[in-house]
Design a protein around this motif. Sequence first.
Motif, PDB file in Angstrom:
ATOM      1  N   ILE A  59       0.834  -1.212   0.000  1.00 14.84           N
ATOM      2  CA  ILE A  59       0.000   0.000   0.000  1.00 14.84           C
ATOM      3  C   ILE A  59       0.863   1.255   0.000  1.00 14.84           C
ATOM      4  O   ILE A  59       0.679   2.161  -0.820  1.00 14.84           O
ATOM      5  N   GLY A  62       2.444   2.061  -3.154  1.00 15.78           N
ATOM      6  CA  GLY A  62       1.536   2.338  -4.258  1.00 15.78           C
ATOM      7  C   GLY A  62       0.901   3.712  -4.191  1.00 15.78           C
ATOM      8  O   GLY A  62       0.100   4.054  -5.054  1.00 15.78           O
ATOM      9  N   ILE A  63       1.202   4.490  -3.152  1.00 16.99           N
ATOM     10  CA  ILE A  63       0.629   5.833  -3.084  1.00 16.99           C
ATOM     11  C   ILE A  63       1.751   6.864  -3.001  1.00 16.99           C
ATOM     12  O   ILE A  63       2.849   6.563  -2.551  1.00 16.99           O
ATOM     13  N   PRO A  64       1.475   8.089  -3.441  1.00 17.07           N
ATOM     14  CA  PRO A  64       2.532   9.107  -3.430  1.00 17.07           C
ATOM     15  C   PRO A  64       2.873   9.536  -2.010  1.00 17.07           C
ATOM     16  O   PRO A  64       2.014   9.525  -1.124  1.00 17.07           O
ATOM     17  N   LEU A  66       3.286  12.451  -1.028  1.00 20.98           N
ATOM     18  CA  LEU A  66       2.478  13.623  -0.662  1.00 20.98           C
ATOM     19  C   LEU A  66       1.205  13.216   0.063  1.00 20.98           C
ATOM     20  O   LEU A  66       0.773  13.894   1.002  1.00 20.98           O
ATOM     21  N   VAL A  67       0.577  12.122  -0.378  1.00 27.92           N
ATOM     22  CA  VAL A  67      -0.648  11.658   0.283  1.00 27.92           C
ATOM     23  C   VAL A  67      -0.338  11.297   1.735  1.00 27.92           C
ATOM     24  O   VAL A  67      -1.090  11.636   2.651  1.00 27.92           O
ATOM     25  N   PHE A  70       0.182  14.498   3.764  1.00 23.61           N
ATOM     26  CA  PHE A  70      -1.076  15.171   4.098  1.00 23.61           C
ATOM     27  C   PHE A  70      -1.877  14.366   5.114  1.00 23.61           C
ATOM     28  O   PHE A  70      -2.552  14.933   5.975  1.00 23.61           O
ATOM     29  N   LEU A 162       9.399  17.379   0.019  1.00 18.07           N
ATOM     30  CA  LEU A 162       7.944  17.492  -0.052  1.00 18.07           C
ATOM     31  C   LEU A 162       7.317  17.959   1.255  1.00 18.07           C
ATOM     32  O   LEU A 162       6.186  18.438   1.257  1.00 18.07           O
ATOM     33  N   ALA A 229       9.118   0.640  -6.943  1.00 16.87           N
ATOM     34  CA  ALA A 229       7.707   0.883  -6.712  1.00 16.87           C
ATOM     35  C   ALA A 229       7.053  -0.452  -6.407  1.00 16.87           C
ATOM     36  O   ALA A 229       7.699  -1.492  -6.436  1.00 16.87           O
TER      37      ALA A 229
ATOM     38  N   LEU B  68      11.009  18.523  -6.939  1.00 14.99           N
ATOM     39  CA  LEU B  68      10.298  19.753  -6.554  1.00 14.99           C
ATOM     40  C   LEU B  68      11.138  20.992  -6.861  1.00 14.99           C
ATOM     41  O   LEU B  68      10.623  21.999  -7.361  1.00 14.99           O
ATOM     42  N   ASN B 151       9.100   0.088 -13.555  1.00 18.09           N
ATOM     43  CA  ASN B 151       9.216   0.564 -12.185  1.00 18.09           C
ATOM     44  C   ASN B 151       9.336   2.082 -12.177  1.00 18.09           C
ATOM     45  O   ASN B 151       8.674   2.785 -11.411  1.00 18.09           O
ATOM     46  N   LEU B 155       6.944   4.976 -10.505  1.00 23.21           N
ATOM     47  CA  LEU B 155       7.496   6.038  -9.641  1.00 23.21           C
ATOM     48  C   LEU B 155       7.177   7.411 -10.224  1.00 23.21           C
ATOM     49  O   LEU B 155       6.868   8.353  -9.496  1.00 23.21           O
ATOM     50  N   LEU B 158       3.558   8.315  -9.529  1.00 24.88           N
ATOM     51  CA  LEU B 158       3.402   8.784  -8.145  1.00 24.88           C
ATOM     52  C   LEU B 158       4.026  10.172  -7.987  1.00 24.88           C
ATOM     53  O   LEU B 158       3.486  11.039  -7.308  1.00 24.88           O
ATOM     54  N   MET B 172      -3.780  14.899  -7.211  1.00 25.21           N
ATOM     55  CA  MET B 172      -3.467  15.378  -5.858  1.00 25.21           C
ATOM     56  C   MET B 172      -4.039  16.773  -5.641  1.00 25.21           C
ATOM     57  O   MET B 172      -4.584  17.083  -4.574  1.00 25.21           O
ATOM     58  N   LEU B 189      -8.650  11.948   1.222  1.00 23.31           N
ATOM     59  CA  LEU B 189      -7.275  11.446   1.114  1.00 23.31           C
ATOM     60  C   LEU B 189      -7.275   9.944   0.841  1.00 23.31           C
ATOM     61  O   LEU B 189      -6.463   9.433   0.066  1.00 23.31           O
ATOM     62  N   TYR B 196      -4.585   6.457  -6.677  1.00 27.84           N
ATOM     63  CA  TYR B 196      -3.170   6.296  -7.027  1.00 27.84           C
ATOM     64  C   TYR B 196      -2.761   4.837  -6.923  1.00 27.84           C
ATOM     65  O   TYR B 196      -2.080   4.291  -7.794  1.00 27.84           O
ATOM     66  N   PHE B 197      -3.192   4.208  -5.834  1.00 25.99           N
ATOM     67  CA  PHE B 197      -2.813   2.822  -5.592  1.00 25.99           C
ATOM     68  C   PHE B 197      -3.330   1.913  -6.703  1.00 25.99           C
ATOM     69  O   PHE B 197      -2.590   1.085  -7.240  1.00 25.99           O
ATOM     70  N   SER B 200      -1.461   2.420  -9.913  1.00 24.31           N
ATOM     71  CA  SER B 200      -0.114   1.820  -9.829  1.00 24.31           C
ATOM     72  C   SER B 200      -0.189   0.316  -9.995  1.00 24.31           C
ATOM     73  O   SER B 200       0.631  -0.293 -10.682  1.00 24.31           O
TER      74      SER B 200
END
Lengths: 235, 223, 240
Positions: A59, A62-64, A66-67, A70, A162, A229, B68, B151, B155, B158, B172, B189, B196-197, B200
């Motif tokens: 999990i 699989g998520i950024p 940033l999430v 936050f 970030l 990833a 960034l 891969n 990335l 994301l 986002m 969220l 996103y998940f 991916s």
Amino acid sequence: MLRSFNWLDLESLLRGAVWTIVLCVTAGVAGTVLGLLLGIASSSPSRVARWVASTYVLIIRGIPLLVIVFFAYFGIPLMFPDIDLSAFLTAVIALTVFATAYMAEIFRGSINAVPHGQTEAAQALGLNYARRLRFVVLPQAMRIAVPPGIGFLIALIKDSSLVTVIGFVELTRSGTTISNLTAEPILTYSVVAVLYFVICYGVSRLGSWYENRSGSRMDTTEAENQPHALQLEGV
Amino acid sequence: MTFYFGDLLPFSGQLAAALWTSVYITLIAMAVGSAFGVLLYVGKTGSNRALRSVCWWYVEAFRNTPLLVQLYLIYFGLPELGVNLNPTWAGIVALTLNNAAYTAEIYRAGFEAVPHGLVEAGQALGMRRSQVFRHIELMPATRNVFPALTNQFILLFLASSIASIIGLPELMNAVLNINTQTYRTFEILAVGGGLYFVVSLILSLASKAAESFFFRWGVSGRA
Amino acid sequence: MITVKDLHKKFGSNEVLKGIDCHVDEQEVVCLIGPSGSGKSTFLRCLNGLETATSGTIEVNGHTITDKKTNVNVVRQQVGMVFQHFNLFPHLKVVDNVMLAPVKVGRTSKGEARAKAAALLDKVGLADKTNAYPGSLSGGQQQRVAIARALAMNPAVMLFDEPTSALDPEIVGEVLAVMKDLAREGMTMVVVTHEMGFAREVGDRAVFMDGGVIVEQGPPSQVFGDPQHTRTQNFLSKVL
């Protein structure tokens, strides 16, 4: 009022760089310890432990980031209204949650990379699971984990930028403040970039030096040390 | 604490549109960036010393600084030079340039793993260096790095979320907007992270299928 | 066809070829034999410029490839080479392996190249493998495809670098049979080999190399039957 970029700005950027390092060392150490535990769990004989560990890893990867940041920023105060968490601690928690998953995956891979014959030899000597792990498998796995671990540390340093979104004043955030004051974004962010470069490139040189010295160079390339990833193995 | 996802329903269209934005900026950055990355690799290993050094610095500079900061330099810095990009283009450019550096490094490993005998076989047939590269080395190298490339693709997907910080209206960014409108922080969220998940995961599965489809020649054993 | 004069080759300070003089006539089959490390593969690889000679001259089919002004790719189109490890292009089907050079280098049309490839694959006995990938073939089959690939450019000379050394003993024969056919058709061939039987039966001349020089050469019957030098005698007593 706008003013031009001066030495004091450089000083505060350096201070930001120090905070970036402090942040990454803290989250890196915490993530390594927790990642090691999860890595052991995901290669353990217990199905429940394996499932819990690999689900967490799947999990988070699989998520950024940033999430996650936050979630920590908005979520912790909602869940624990009594705790007044500083921006630093919030950032540490978010990065630790993130680093744990990636480090767990590195440790799982390293443990699996230790030849099975080692385990069998230890079994033949009558060592139980904990002792096999402690005295035979982990010492070898740790060495294997160093190159990808260094690779992830570099990724963590870059990704730590970030936490600027939650207002913690690390390197990137210092840059934003100064850029807004001086209206010299190119100069300011170039200095920021150079500072990141020095830190990251320094860490990667340190990693190569370690590999050469210990002779632990596997057939891994820097590219393979990129954090991975999510993948479906082990679920 | 209670969870209620009902408030988010009116925003599903917005989320879907934003998700699509995330996907297409990733696709552009992946396609253009990968091609650029191969060129960088070629430059980095070529015979021209100046070009070699430029490519080396490019790759190391982008790989050792945060995306960034690269994004800030492009979005806030370029206007100083008279180049104004809207957030979407700034995001696409930053992701593309960033991805190129990583792809160059991935491809380096892939080309190094192509057996030298294949190159010699091409030379022995009288092929020029460029022909050997294009017709003989490129495909086996791509196969070697395909898992690393996919891969990188995930990335990158994301990482595209980072562009929300400069206001690129991707997933986002939409999640944060919806949060300020509904204050259903956990729920939005969770939904955003979930999207996103899932994407991916789909990318990961699709890449496995793509690998066995495109590289059938490599499945039955290596020559 | 091939004339080599005073060829030297150094890798760093290590001199692998210490003055080779050699001549190969048209339609001649020359077998290079000798212990490993004797320089015979390096010598062969100098003939099509895969290794650059340190000094000396090599003339192949009228081109002096040791001359810097010579376009080595033009010479290579006239010199086919077969490698120990086949080196087939894994991402291309068998037929595309054979067609690649004629289409990309020789500027032959695809249709023509395909017809030629089909004929060559038939000749090496692999007409049924046209659309297979190299990875699905046995070593012997791969090597026969590699021979067809080299022949597709209509070379004037064929170089074989230990073509059967990587093969299981029971499939060596199928590759040697193809080579024997080629020799019978009058192809000029230089063959580095450990197959003494082949050298004896098919070769017009055997060349024994050791320590970077040609120690002895002559008709196979003489080199194998009545070797003059003790080094040749020693070597043959070990391998025969």
